[in-house]
Design an enzyme around this catalytic site. Structure first.
Site, PDB file in Angstrom:
ATOM      1  N   ASN A  41      -7.676  -6.235  -2.525  1.00  0.00           N
ATOM      2  CA  ASN A  41      -6.643  -6.598  -1.546  1.00  0.00           C
ATOM      3  C   ASN A  41      -6.346  -5.176  -0.352  1.00  0.00           C
ATOM      4  OD1 ASN A  41      -5.358  -5.657  -3.991  1.00  0.00           O
ATOM      5  ND2 ASN A  41      -3.261  -5.872  -3.112  1.00  0.00           N
ATOM      6  N   GLU A  43      -3.460  -3.692   1.806  1.00  0.00           N
ATOM      7  CA  GLU A  43      -2.192  -3.933   2.411  1.00  0.00           C
ATOM      8  C   GLU A  43      -1.956  -3.067   3.818  1.00  0.00           C
ATOM      9  OE1 GLU A  43       0.205  -4.652  -1.713  1.00  0.00           O
ATOM     10  OE2 GLU A  43       0.533  -2.662  -0.663  1.00  0.00           O
ATOM     11  N   CYS A  52      -5.696 -10.378   1.273  1.00  0.00           N
ATOM     12  CA  CYS A  52      -5.924 -10.584  -0.057  1.00  0.00           C
ATOM     13  C   CYS A  52      -7.401 -10.316  -0.494  1.00  0.00           C
ATOM     14  CB  CYS A  52      -5.547 -12.140  -0.547  1.00  0.00           C
ATOM     15  SG  CYS A  52      -4.068 -12.612  -0.188  1.00  0.00           S
ATOM     16  N   GLU A  54      -9.347 -12.158  -2.413  1.00  0.00           N
ATOM     17  CA  GLU A  54     -10.423 -13.004  -2.219  1.00  0.00           C
ATOM     18  C   GLU A  54     -10.840 -13.245  -0.822  1.00  0.00           C
ATOM     19  OE1 GLU A  54      -7.286 -14.542  -5.248  1.00  0.00           O
ATOM     20  OE2 GLU A  54      -7.147 -13.161  -3.322  1.00  0.00           O
ATOM     21  N   CYS A  85      -3.719 -16.900  -4.319  1.00  0.00           N
ATOM     22  CA  CYS A  85      -2.301 -17.609  -3.890  1.00  0.00           C
ATOM     23  C   CYS A  85      -2.783 -18.776  -2.927  1.00  0.00           C
ATOM     24  CB  CYS A  85      -1.898 -16.146  -2.767  1.00  0.00           C
ATOM     25  SG  CYS A  85      -2.749 -16.113  -1.308  1.00  0.00           S
ATOM     26  N   CYS A  88      -5.212 -18.414  -0.144  1.00  0.00           N
ATOM     27  CA  CYS A  88      -6.648 -17.989  -0.824  1.00  0.00           C
ATOM     28  C   CYS A  88      -7.064 -19.160  -1.420  1.00  0.00           C
ATOM     29  CB  CYS A  88      -6.780 -16.879  -1.601  1.00  0.00           C
ATOM     30  SG  CYS A  88      -6.574 -15.398  -0.513  1.00  0.00           S
TER      31      CYS A  88
END
Length: 130
Positions: A41, A43, A52, A54, A85, A88
Site C-alpha cells: 500500500n 498512502e 492498496c 492489491e 477491502c 480490491c
C-alpha cells in the site's frame, strides 16, 4: 507453494508507505506460468488518494504482461487474517476466476484459504459494461 507467495507478500509489506495509518499491507499474486507480482500500500497526505497493496500488485501484473492469476496472498502487519477491502475484491475479480485461491495471512503465514467466489460471490467483470 502458498508459503513462497506469503513470503513475497510479506517482503512487499516491508516496503509499504503508510506514514499516516501506520497500517502496512502487502499482496502477491501468481500467474499460472509461475510468475509472482507483489505490491504494497502507498498512502498520500490527500486521503484517500493512496492505493492498496492489491492495486499495486495488479499494476505490476499488468505491466508484466498479465496472464491467468491462480493464487493471491494478502498480509497486514497489525491484522491477523487480512482480507482485501471491498474495492480490491472487485479489482481482483476483474482479473481472477471464481476458483482463484486467496491466502489470508498473518505474520507467521497463511491463516485461511478461500476462493474469489467465497470472498466476493457477486463480483462482476467488465463485459457487462459493453
Amino acid at each position: 507453494m502458498a508459503h513462497d507467495l506469503f513470503q513475497a507478500a510479506q517482503a512487499a509489506m516491508a516496503k509499504a508507505y503508510a506514514p499516516y495509518s501506520k497500517f502496512p499491507v502487502g499482496a502477491a499474486l501468481r500467474t499460472e506460468d509461475g510468475r509472482v507480482f507483489a505490491g504494497a500500500n502507498v498512502e498520500n497526505a490527500s486521503f484517500p488518494e493512496g492505493w492498496c497493496a492489491e492495486t499495486t500488485a495488479l499494476g505490476n501484473y499488468i505491466m508484466g504482461g498479465g496472464g491467468k492469476i491462480t493464487e493471491v496472498a494478502v498480509i497486514a502487519e497489525r491484522m491477523a487474517k487480512c482480507s482485501p477491502c471491498g474495492g480490491c475484491r472487485q479489482r481482483l475479480a476483474e482479473f481472477c476466476q471464481p476458483d482463484t485461491k486467496l491466502y489470508l495471512c498473518d505474520n507467521a503465514g497463511v491463516v485461511e484459504t478461500v476462493t474469489m467466489a467465497d470472498l466476493l460471490p457477486y463480483g462482476f467483470k467488465g463485459d457487462i459494461l459493453k
